[in-house]
Design a protein around this motif. Structure first.
Motif, PDB file in Angstrom:
ATOM      1  N   ALA A   1       0.810  -1.219   0.000  1.00 37.14           N
ATOM      2  CA  ALA A   1       0.000   0.000   0.000  1.00 37.14           C
ATOM      3  C   ALA A   1       0.835   1.258   0.000  1.00 37.14           C
ATOM      4  N   SER A   2       2.047   1.225   0.523  1.00 33.35           N
ATOM      5  CA  SER A   2       2.877   2.428   0.629  1.00 33.35           C
ATOM      6  C   SER A   2       4.085   2.417  -0.287  1.00 33.35           C
ATOM      7  N   ARG A   3       4.392   1.300  -0.924  1.00 32.46           N
ATOM      8  CA  ARG A   3       5.586   1.210  -1.765  1.00 32.46           C
ATOM      9  C   ARG A   3       5.251   0.596  -3.116  1.00 32.46           C
ATOM     10  N   VAL A   4       6.134   0.895  -4.081  1.00 31.68           N
ATOM     11  CA  VAL A   4       6.062   0.275  -5.400  1.00 31.68           C
ATOM     12  C   VAL A   4       7.406  -0.369  -5.680  1.00 31.68           C
ATOM     13  N   LEU A   5       7.403  -1.287  -6.606  1.00 29.86           N
ATOM     14  CA  LEU A   5       8.616  -1.991  -6.989  1.00 29.86           C
ATOM     15  C   LEU A   5       9.105  -1.439  -8.319  1.00 29.86           C
ATOM     16  N   ILE A   6      10.326  -0.932  -8.344  1.00 30.93           N
ATOM     17  CA  ILE A   6      10.936  -0.437  -9.574  1.00 30.93           C
ATOM     18  C   ILE A   6      11.537  -1.643 -10.287  1.00 30.93           C
ATOM     19  N   ALA A   7      10.854  -2.074 -11.339  1.00 28.34           N
ATOM     20  CA  ALA A   7      11.281  -3.274 -12.052  1.00 28.34           C
ATOM     21  C   ALA A   7      12.297  -2.991 -13.139  1.00 28.34           C
ATOM     22  N   GLY A   8      12.501  -1.754 -13.535  1.00 23.78           N
ATOM     23  CA  GLY A   8      13.462  -1.430 -14.592  1.00 23.78           C
ATOM     24  C   GLY A   8      13.610   0.061 -14.740  1.00 23.78           C
ATOM     25  N   GLY A   9      14.773   0.467 -15.278  1.00 30.42           N
ATOM     26  CA  GLY A   9      15.034   1.875 -15.540  1.00 30.42           C
ATOM     27  C   GLY A   9      15.848   2.585 -14.494  1.00 30.42           C
ATOM     28  N   LEU A  10      16.198   1.913 -13.396  1.00 32.85           N
ATOM     29  CA  LEU A  10      16.924   2.573 -12.313  1.00 32.85           C
ATOM     30  C   LEU A  10      17.881   1.575 -11.685  1.00 32.85           C
ATOM     31  N   ALA A  11      19.086   2.071 -11.385  1.00 36.43           N
ATOM     32  CA  ALA A  11      20.111   1.238 -10.783  1.00 36.43           C
ATOM     33  C   ALA A  11      20.164   1.492  -9.280  1.00 36.43           C
ATOM     34  N   PRO A  12      20.656   0.529  -8.504  1.00 31.70           N
ATOM     35  CA  PRO A  12      20.762   0.761  -7.056  1.00 31.70           C
ATOM     36  C   PRO A  12      21.844   1.790  -6.750  1.00 31.70           C
ATOM     37  N   GLY A  13      21.756   2.356  -5.550  1.00 30.75           N
ATOM     38  CA  GLY A  13      22.728   3.344  -5.123  1.00 30.75           C
ATOM     39  C   GLY A  13      22.451   4.752  -5.611  1.00 30.75           C
ATOM     40  N   ARG A  14      21.261   5.024  -6.120  1.00 28.55           N
ATOM     41  CA  ARG A  14      20.916   6.369  -6.601  1.00 28.55           C
ATOM     42  C   ARG A  14      20.062   7.078  -5.546  1.00 28.55           C
ATOM     43  N   ARG A  15      20.282   8.395  -5.456  1.00 29.77           N
ATOM     44  CA  ARG A  15      19.464   9.206  -4.551  1.00 29.77           C
ATOM     45  C   ARG A  15      18.187   9.618  -5.277  1.00 29.77           C
ATOM     46  N   ILE A  16      17.047   9.136  -4.799  1.00 30.19           N
ATOM     47  CA  ILE A  16      15.763   9.367  -5.443  1.00 30.19           C
ATOM     48  C   ILE A  16      14.890  10.175  -4.493  1.00 30.19           C
ATOM     49  N   VAL A  17      14.163  11.116  -5.053  1.00 27.87           N
ATOM     50  CA  VAL A  17      13.254  11.953  -4.270  1.00 27.87           C
ATOM     51  C   VAL A  17      12.078  11.105  -3.804  1.00 27.87           C
ATOM     52  N   THR A  18      11.845  11.082  -2.501  1.00 27.43           N
ATOM     53  CA  THR A  18      10.745  10.322  -1.925  1.00 27.43           C
ATOM     54  C   THR A  18       9.601  11.210  -1.464  1.00 27.43           C
ATOM     55  N   GLU A  19       9.850  12.485  -1.223  1.00 29.72           N
ATOM     56  CA  GLU A  19       8.811  13.446  -0.843  1.00 29.72           C
ATOM     57  C   GLU A  19       8.986  14.709  -1.667  1.00 29.72           C
ATOM     58  N   GLY A  20       7.895  15.176  -2.259  1.00 30.57           N
ATOM     59  CA  GLY A  20       7.940  16.393  -3.059  1.00 30.57           C
ATOM     60  C   GLY A  20       8.171  16.166  -4.534  1.00 30.57           C
ATOM     61  N   ALA A  21       8.119  14.915  -5.008  1.00 30.52           N
ATOM     62  CA  ALA A  21       8.344  14.658  -6.432  1.00 30.52           C
ATOM     63  C   ALA A  21       7.259  15.307  -7.295  1.00 30.52           C
ATOM     64  N   GLU A  22       6.028  15.343  -6.822  1.00 26.10           N
ATOM     65  CA  GLU A  22       4.949  15.972  -7.598  1.00 26.10           C
ATOM     66  C   GLU A  22       5.202  17.464  -7.779  1.00 26.10           C
ATOM     67  N   LEU A  23       5.803  18.113  -6.772  1.00 22.84           N
ATOM     68  CA  LEU A  23       6.117  19.539  -6.904  1.00 22.84           C
ATOM     69  C   LEU A  23       7.236  19.763  -7.913  1.00 22.84           C
ATOM     70  N   LEU A  24       8.212  18.866  -7.958  1.00 21.27           N
ATOM     71  CA  LEU A  24       9.278  18.993  -8.957  1.00 21.27           C
ATOM     72  C   LEU A  24       8.725  18.851 -10.365  1.00 21.27           C
TER      73      LEU A  24
END
Length: 596
Positions: free
Chosen positions: A569-592
């Motif tokens: 309910a609170s998470r999704v699984l990134i199945a492709g397009g992104l590598a581990p070890g990257r800094r990803i925005v978790t709050e405020g992405a809609e504003l960006l």
């Protein structure tokens, strides 16, 4: 006869002169056309230069305020030089949360100087030496939460740019010099051009009148050139004043380069200064690959626990009336098992009333006869004329008749009491005083709010199985909240071409309502590898593709297209397009995503 050769010779000389003047005039007109074209090109270049300046400003938005950045494993630093002061913005390198209460010391040309905290995660240091253009090397020592970080920062302060002349001013000046030049050659050129065009046509006509007209036109144009020269001499000073006035106008200001303004860059990235990041509350997380159980999204709704809920119904039809307390229980009222919630008085028909009255008369007659018998036996029993057992039988018969008479009266007067079958809260109720309730009508619904279930519909019979220990299913509400579910079972009989699957809500909040729709993410036995991110990290781009924003630099974010799958309910699984070890925005992405 001798005149003809002379006339022919004269016509030939005039034609040669006309052709020469035409060639000279063509060259002059070409020069003037080129100047006019250069003027229009200069104006166009001036306009284009303004646009390019705006785009360049977008590509380097930090140029208006010199800045530098540095980062370690725990601390991220952005230093901004403005108005003789150095502002340091400190954030956590992983979460992008501001570092509050840190001790900051800067190695400056005047020696080490401490920076003073001004707001959340920002520190200010007076730096008059940053006013000098050039390259400045700084060494910032940050101590926060037991972590010491030494960060080298480079700041390049550009030299003040000279005031640039307006775009196209050189071409305008050239054109004005041409306008102020001696107009005699120009007028002569125009005359020659006219002669070159009209001369051959006039010379084809025989006779001296044509030749005389041609020479008169040429002379008139030459005399007009002299008058034009004298007129332009008087206007020379005015043109000079106009040129000086034009040069005195200030150069148009370039596009705004506010360093605290978020903007989208030409390459698609987003530049967000640190102060704006604080306002937008941007938070990040470092992606990590893991193995997760696959989930299936199912539509569901909240239902009461069948073991902790019940309904209050009338067994016989009748008229509703309040309980002995004097009022019906309100919605949300907590009740206990056995509490009287309402009364139902059954109606009596006219035929039934006649039968009951006839039966009452018969009972009253029997009671009177038996009562007299009991009275007579009671007088004769002491003398032994009547056995004591006969007296006792008569008394028992009289008591039975009286009980039957009382029960007949109770049928007409005593209503049926509706009691609560379980402990809980009144979830639904439609009781009104005087209302007629049919047999089997639900008057109240009692629900225990701490014990609720979720019933989902699976359109694949084998899509949901009993999860393994430790693999809990979840449900997502419309407002984004999540619920933890425990699997209870699935039905064998289909319902609307779907299989019902039931879950118990673990630690149900008080805000849940019966019938509320939810999205159930049921865990299955299958496992898949990928990156888990909060649902708020994924936004929908303008082309309909799912993207996440990577924090590639202290003040720069880049959209990365990804392929997502439901996880819980609170998470999704990134199945492709992104590598581990990257800094990803978790709050405020809609504003960006809204920054333009």
């Amino acid at each position: 006869m001798p005149i003809r050769p002379a006339a022919a010779l004269l016509r030939a000389a005039a034609l040669a002169l006309a052709l020469a003047l035409a060639l000279w005039a063509g060259a002059a007109l070409t020069l003037w056309a080129g100047a006019a074209l250069a003027l229009s090109a200069g104006a166009a270049l001036a306009h284009e230069g303004h646009d390019h300046g705006a785009r360049d400003d977008l590509s380097a938005p930090a140029a208006a305020a010199p800045r530098g950045e540095a980062a370690s494993e725990a601390v991220e630093l952005v230093a901004v030089a403005r108005d003789g002061a150095l502002t340091l913005h400190l954030d956590d390198a992983r979460t992008n949360a501001p570092l509050v209460g840190a001790t900051v010391e800067v190695e400056t040309p005047d020696g080490p100087r401490p920076a003073v905290a001004t707001q959340e995660g920002s520190y200010v240091l007076a730096a008059p030496w940053l006013a000098a253009p050039g390259h400045h090397d700084l060494l910032v020592t940050v101590t926060a939460e037991g972590v010491v970080a030494v960060l080298p920062v480079d700041i390049d302060v550009p030299a003040p740019a000279p005031e640039a002349a307006p775009a196209g001013s050189r071409l305008r000046a050239l054109l004005e010099r041409l306008a102020r030049a001696d107009p005699v050659p120009a007028a002569a050129a125009a005359g020659g051009f006219v002669l070159g065009l009209a001369g051959p046509a006039l010379l084809r006509r025989r006779g001296g009148a044509s030749l005389a007209a041609l020479l008169a036109v040429a002379a008139a144009l030459l005399l007009g050139a002299g008058a034009l020269a004298r007129a332009s001499a008087h206007e020379g000073d005015g043109a000079g004043h106009r040129e000086e006035a034009h040069a005195a106008l200030p150069a148009p200001a370039g596009p705004g380069a506010d360093p605290d303004l978020a903007r989208r860059l030409p390459d698609g990235g987003v530049f967000v200064p640190k102060p704006v990041q604080r306002l937008l509350v941007l938070r990040t997380a470092v992606t990590q690959e893991g193995v997760f159980r696959r989930s299936v999204a199912l539509p569901g709704r909240i239902i009461p626990d069948p073991n902790a809920s019940g309904v209050v119904q009338s067994s016989v039809g009748g008229r509703l009336s309040p309980p002995p307390s004097g009022a019906f229980p309100r919605l949300g009222t907590r009740v206990r098992r056995g509490d009287v919630l309402a009364l139902v008085t059954p109606p009596v028909q006219a035929v039934d009333v006649s039968d009951m009255r006839q039966r009452q008369g018969e009972l009253d007659q029997q009671i009177a006869i038996v009562a007299r018998r009991v009275e007579r036996y009671a007088k004769l029993a002491p003398s032994g004329a009547v056995a004591q057992i006969q007296l006792d039988d008569a008394r028992a018969e009289l008591s039975g008749l009286r009980d039957r008479r009382a029960a007949l009266d109770a049928i007409r007067q005593a209503p049926e009491a509706l009691v609560a079958p379980v402990d809980g809260v009144v979830a639904a109720g439609a009781a009104v005083a005087g209302q007629m309730a049919a047999p089997g009508t639900m008057v109240f619904q009692i629900v225990d709010p701490a014990r609720l279930w979720v019933e989902a519909l699976s359109f694949e019979a084998l899509s949901v199985e009993a999860p393994a220990p430790g693999a809990a299913s979840t449900a997502r509400l419309a407002d984004g909240r999540s619920l933890t579910l425990d699997y209870r079972g699935s039905g064998l009989a289909g319902r609307d071409q779907a299989v019902p699957v039931q879950f118990a809500v673990r630690d149900a909040p008080d805000t849940l309502r019966i019938g509320q729709f939810v999205t159930v993410l049921a865990a299955t036995g299958e496992e898949t590898a990928g990156l888990a991110l909060p649902r708020a990290s994924v936004v929908r781009a303008g082309n309909g593709q799912d993207v996440v924003y990577e924090h590639v630099a202290a003040e720069r974010f880049v959209a990365r297209p990804v392929r997502v799958a439901p996880l819980d309910a609170s998470r999704v699984l990134i199945a492709g397009g992104l590598a581990p070890g990257r800094r990803i925005v978790t709050e405020g992405a809609e504003l960006l995503a809204q920054v333009r």
